[in-house]
Scaffold this motif. Structure first.
Motif, PDB file in Angstrom:
ATOM      1  N   GLU A   1       0.417  37.781 -58.965  1.00 42.88           N
ATOM      2  CA  GLU A   1       1.734  38.207 -58.497  1.00 42.88           C
ATOM      3  C   GLU A   1       2.880  37.392 -59.070  1.00 42.88           C
ATOM      4  O   GLU A   1       3.989  37.877 -59.192  1.00 42.88           O
ATOM      5  N   GLU A   2       2.644  36.132 -59.350  1.00 47.16           N
ATOM      6  CA  GLU A   2       3.707  35.216 -59.768  1.00 47.16           C
ATOM      7  C   GLU A   2       3.440  34.728 -61.184  1.00 47.16           C
ATOM      8  O   GLU A   2       2.757  33.739 -61.386  1.00 47.16           O
ATOM      9  N   PRO A   3       4.006  35.397 -62.184  1.00 45.77           N
ATOM     10  CA  PRO A   3       3.698  35.033 -63.569  1.00 45.77           C
ATOM     11  C   PRO A   3       4.204  33.656 -63.985  1.00 45.77           C
ATOM     12  O   PRO A   3       3.637  33.027 -64.856  1.00 45.77           O
ATOM     13  N   ALA A   4       5.250  33.146 -63.365  1.00 41.38           N
ATOM     14  CA  ALA A   4       5.809  31.851 -63.765  1.00 41.38           C
ATOM     15  C   ALA A   4       5.476  30.771 -62.742  1.00 41.38           C
ATOM     16  O   ALA A   4       6.325  29.959 -62.387  1.00 41.38           O
ATOM     17  N   GLN A   5       4.245  30.747 -62.278  1.00 38.18           N
ATOM     18  CA  GLN A   5       3.843  29.780 -61.265  1.00 38.18           C
ATOM     19  C   GLN A   5       3.853  28.361 -61.824  1.00 38.18           C
ATOM     20  O   GLN A   5       3.536  28.157 -62.989  1.00 38.18           O
ATOM     21  N   PRO A   6       4.153  27.384 -60.972  1.00 39.21           N
ATOM     22  CA  PRO A   6       3.950  25.990 -61.381  1.00 39.21           C
ATOM     23  C   PRO A   6       2.449  25.713 -61.426  1.00 39.21           C
ATOM     24  O   PRO A   6       1.646  26.528 -60.965  1.00 39.21           O
ATOM     25  N   SER A   7       2.063  24.587 -61.930  1.00 35.72           N
ATOM     26  CA  SER A   7       0.651  24.204 -61.915  1.00 35.72           C
ATOM     27  C   SER A   7       0.204  24.012 -60.469  1.00 35.72           C
ATOM     28  O   SER A   7       1.035  23.859 -59.562  1.00 35.72           O
ATOM     29  N   VAL A   8      -1.099  23.982 -60.264  1.00 40.55           N
ATOM     30  CA  VAL A   8      -1.627  23.768 -58.921  1.00 40.55           C
ATOM     31  C   VAL A   8      -1.140  22.416 -58.392  1.00 40.55           C
ATOM     32  O   VAL A   8      -0.732  22.300 -57.240  1.00 40.55           O
ATOM     33  N   ALA A   9      -1.154  21.396 -59.232  1.00 45.96           N
ATOM     34  CA  ALA A   9      -0.722  20.062 -58.798  1.00 45.96           C
ATOM     35  C   ALA A   9       0.759  20.063 -58.406  1.00 45.96           C
ATOM     36  O   ALA A   9       1.136  19.461 -57.395  1.00 45.96           O
ATOM     37  N   ALA A  10       1.584  20.742 -59.192  1.00 42.17           N
ATOM     38  CA  ALA A  10       3.010  20.807 -58.867  1.00 42.17           C
ATOM     39  C   ALA A  10       3.214  21.565 -57.559  1.00 42.17           C
ATOM     40  O   ALA A  10       4.028  21.160 -56.712  1.00 42.17           O
ATOM     41  N   PHE A  11       2.478  22.668 -57.379  1.00 46.43           N
ATOM     42  CA  PHE A  11       2.603  23.417 -56.142  1.00 46.43           C
ATOM     43  C   PHE A  11       2.100  22.598 -54.963  1.00 46.43           C
ATOM     44  O   PHE A  11       2.664  22.671 -53.861  1.00 46.43           O
ATOM     45  N   ALA A  12       1.051  21.817 -55.150  1.00 48.76           N
ATOM     46  CA  ALA A  12       0.529  20.978 -54.061  1.00 48.76           C
ATOM     47  C   ALA A  12       1.611  20.014 -53.565  1.00 48.76           C
ATOM     48  O   ALA A  12       1.752  19.802 -52.353  1.00 48.76           O
ATOM     49  N   ALA A  13       2.383  19.454 -54.485  1.00 49.46           N
ATOM     50  CA  ALA A  13       3.472  18.557 -54.084  1.00 49.46           C
ATOM     51  C   ALA A  13       4.538  19.327 -53.304  1.00 49.46           C
ATOM     52  O   ALA A  13       5.056  18.845 -52.288  1.00 49.46           O
ATOM     53  N   GLU A  14       4.863  20.542 -53.758  1.00 51.75           N
ATOM     54  CA  GLU A  14       5.845  21.377 -53.054  1.00 51.75           C
ATOM     55  C   GLU A  14       5.333  21.756 -51.659  1.00 51.75           C
ATOM     56  O   GLU A  14       6.085  21.703 -50.681  1.00 51.75           O
ATOM     57  N   LEU A  15       4.058  22.140 -51.578  1.00 50.26           N
ATOM     58  CA  LEU A  15       3.473  22.519 -50.291  1.00 50.26           C
ATOM     59  C   LEU A  15       3.450  21.329 -49.341  1.00 50.26           C
ATOM     60  O   LEU A  15       3.754  21.472 -48.152  1.00 50.26           O
ATOM     61  N   ALA A  16       3.109  20.161 -49.838  1.00 51.35           N
ATOM     62  CA  ALA A  16       3.069  18.964 -48.993  1.00 51.35           C
ATOM     63  C   ALA A  16       4.449  18.675 -48.405  1.00 51.35           C
ATOM     64  O   ALA A  16       4.571  18.374 -47.205  1.00 51.35           O
ATOM     65  N   ALA A  17       5.481  18.780 -49.226  1.00 54.31           N
ATOM     66  CA  ALA A  17       6.845  18.538 -48.737  1.00 54.31           C
ATOM     67  C   ALA A  17       7.253  19.606 -47.720  1.00 54.31           C
ATOM     68  O   ALA A  17       7.838  19.290 -46.675  1.00 54.31           O
ATOM     69  N   TRP A  18       6.936  20.858 -48.012  1.00 57.75           N
ATOM     70  CA  TRP A  18       7.271  21.952 -47.092  1.00 57.75           C
ATOM     71  C   TRP A  18       6.558  21.766 -45.759  1.00 57.75           C
ATOM     72  O   TRP A  18       7.158  21.886 -44.699  1.00 57.75           O
ATOM     73  N   TRP A  19       5.257  21.463 -45.819  1.00 58.19           N
ATOM     74  CA  TRP A  19       4.474  21.339 -44.595  1.00 58.19           C
ATOM     75  C   TRP A  19       4.927  20.141 -43.765  1.00 58.19           C
ATOM     76  O   TRP A  19       4.952  20.200 -42.533  1.00 58.19           O
ATOM     77  N   ALA A  20       5.340  19.075 -44.417  1.00 59.61           N
ATOM     78  CA  ALA A  20       5.861  17.915 -43.681  1.00 59.61           C
ATOM     79  C   ALA A  20       7.078  18.321 -42.855  1.00 59.61           C
ATOM     80  O   ALA A  20       7.268  17.847 -41.735  1.00 59.61           O
ATOM     81  N   ALA A  21       7.887  19.207 -43.395  1.00 57.77           N
ATOM     82  CA  ALA A  21       9.083  19.669 -42.685  1.00 57.77           C
ATOM     83  C   ALA A  21       8.775  20.740 -41.641  1.00 57.77           C
ATOM     84  O   ALA A  21       9.597  20.997 -40.769  1.00 57.77           O
ATOM     85  N   HIS A  22       7.606  21.372 -41.722  1.00 56.57           N
ATOM     86  CA  HIS A  22       7.265  22.493 -40.826  1.00 56.57           C
ATOM     87  C   HIS A  22       5.967  22.261 -40.053  1.00 56.57           C
ATOM     88  O   HIS A  22       5.406  23.217 -39.502  1.00 56.57           O
ATOM     89  N   GLN A  23       5.505  21.049 -39.986  1.00 57.47           N
ATOM     90  CA  GLN A  23       4.196  20.774 -39.380  1.00 57.47           C
ATOM     91  C   GLN A  23       4.095  21.144 -37.902  1.00 57.47           C
ATOM     92  O   GLN A  23       3.005  21.396 -37.395  1.00 57.47           O
ATOM     93  N   HIS A  24       5.215  21.205 -37.200  1.00 51.65           N
ATOM     94  CA  HIS A  24       5.169  21.555 -35.780  1.00 51.65           C
ATOM     95  C   HIS A  24       5.188  23.065 -35.550  1.00 51.65           C
ATOM     96  O   HIS A  24       4.838  23.527 -34.479  1.00 51.65           O
ATOM     97  N   SER A  25       5.590  23.824 -36.558  1.00 52.27           N
ATOM     98  CA  SER A  25       5.673  25.272 -36.385  1.00 52.27           C
ATOM     99  C   SER A  25       4.629  26.040 -37.183  1.00 52.27           C
ATOM    100  O   SER A  25       4.410  27.219 -36.919  1.00 52.27           O
ATOM    101  N   HIS A  26       3.981  25.402 -38.148  1.00 49.34           N
ATOM    102  CA  HIS A  26       3.000  26.093 -38.996  1.00 49.34           C
ATOM    103  C   HIS A  26       1.702  25.290 -39.047  1.00 49.34           C
ATOM    104  O   HIS A  26       1.698  24.141 -39.492  1.00 49.34           O
ATOM    105  N   LEU A  27       0.635  25.935 -38.605  1.00 51.44           N
ATOM    106  CA  LEU A  27      -0.683  25.313 -38.592  1.00 51.44           C
ATOM    107  C   LEU A  27      -1.602  26.094 -39.517  1.00 51.44           C
ATOM    108  O   LEU A  27      -1.531  27.324 -39.565  1.00 51.44           O
ATOM    109  N   ALA A  28      -2.464  25.392 -40.208  1.00 51.30           N
ATOM    110  CA  ALA A  28      -3.438  26.044 -41.084  1.00 51.30           C
ATOM    111  C   ALA A  28      -4.840  25.835 -40.523  1.00 51.30           C
ATOM    112  O   ALA A  28      -5.182  24.740 -40.067  1.00 51.30           O
ATOM    113  N   PHE A  29      -5.622  26.902 -40.565  1.00 54.00           N
ATOM    114  CA  PHE A  29      -7.031  26.827 -40.199  1.00 54.00           C
ATOM    115  C   PHE A  29      -7.842  27.085 -41.453  1.00 54.00           C
ATOM    116  O   PHE A  29      -7.498  27.969 -42.251  1.00 54.00           O
TER     117      PHE A  29
END
Length: 150
Positions: free
Chosen positions: A25-53
């Motif tokens: 779906e996303e032809p210009a995706q960042p690398s997995v490692a770059a996305f992992a850093a983005e996800l970590a920052a996002w989740w740190a800001a949303h950890q009380h409202s978003h849980l992953a199982f």
């Protein structure tokens, strides 16, 4: 198979699954490692409202994920702790599909939200997954409407 709530140590695997899920779906995706850093920052800001199982067949490999977003609702007299929940970004590795992993993940996320007091749990699904969600107790509702942009 073991279903558990994901922790901060699982971010790299969560990023890998999301990256695989959107590869076409996303032809210009960042690398997995770059996305992992983005996800970590996002989740740190949303950890009380978003849980992953997550689902693991063998520790530590994660083969599936389901997120649940918890949404506080406006208080009402006698009900000040109202909460809704939305199942999001369910993904199971293609080679592991058809074994009930996705269903177990959705069930765990929905039950957790209900234990926290969610009055309703919703999901926005692709057409092929609708029967799966219906088997898990989700149903269409004439009262739940959406407004699309434009």
């Amino acid at each position: 198979m073991r279903i558990s709530q994901a922790g901060v140590d699982d971010v790299a695997d969560l990023a890998r699954l999301s990256w695989l899920d959107t590869l076409d779906e996303e032809p210009a995706q960042p690398s997995v490692a770059a996305f992992a850093a983005e996800l970590a920052a996002w989740w740190a800001a949303h950890q009380h409202s978003h849980l992953a199982f997550v689902a693991r067949l063998r520790r530590p490999e994660i083969v599936g994920v389901a997120w649940v977003a918890l949404v506080p609702r406006v208080p009402r007299p006698g009900a000040t702790g109202r909460l809704s929940a939305d199942i999001q970004s369910v993904f199971v590795l293609p080679e592991q599909r058809g074994q009930g992993i996705g269903s177990a993940l959705v069930q765990a996320a929905a039950e957790h939200a209900t234990r926290l007091g969610a009055l309703r749990v919703t999901v926005q699904s692709g057409r092929r997954a609708v029967p799966v969600y219906e088997r898990l107790g989700f149903a269409s509702s004439r009262q739940l409407l959406q407004r699309l942009p434009g």
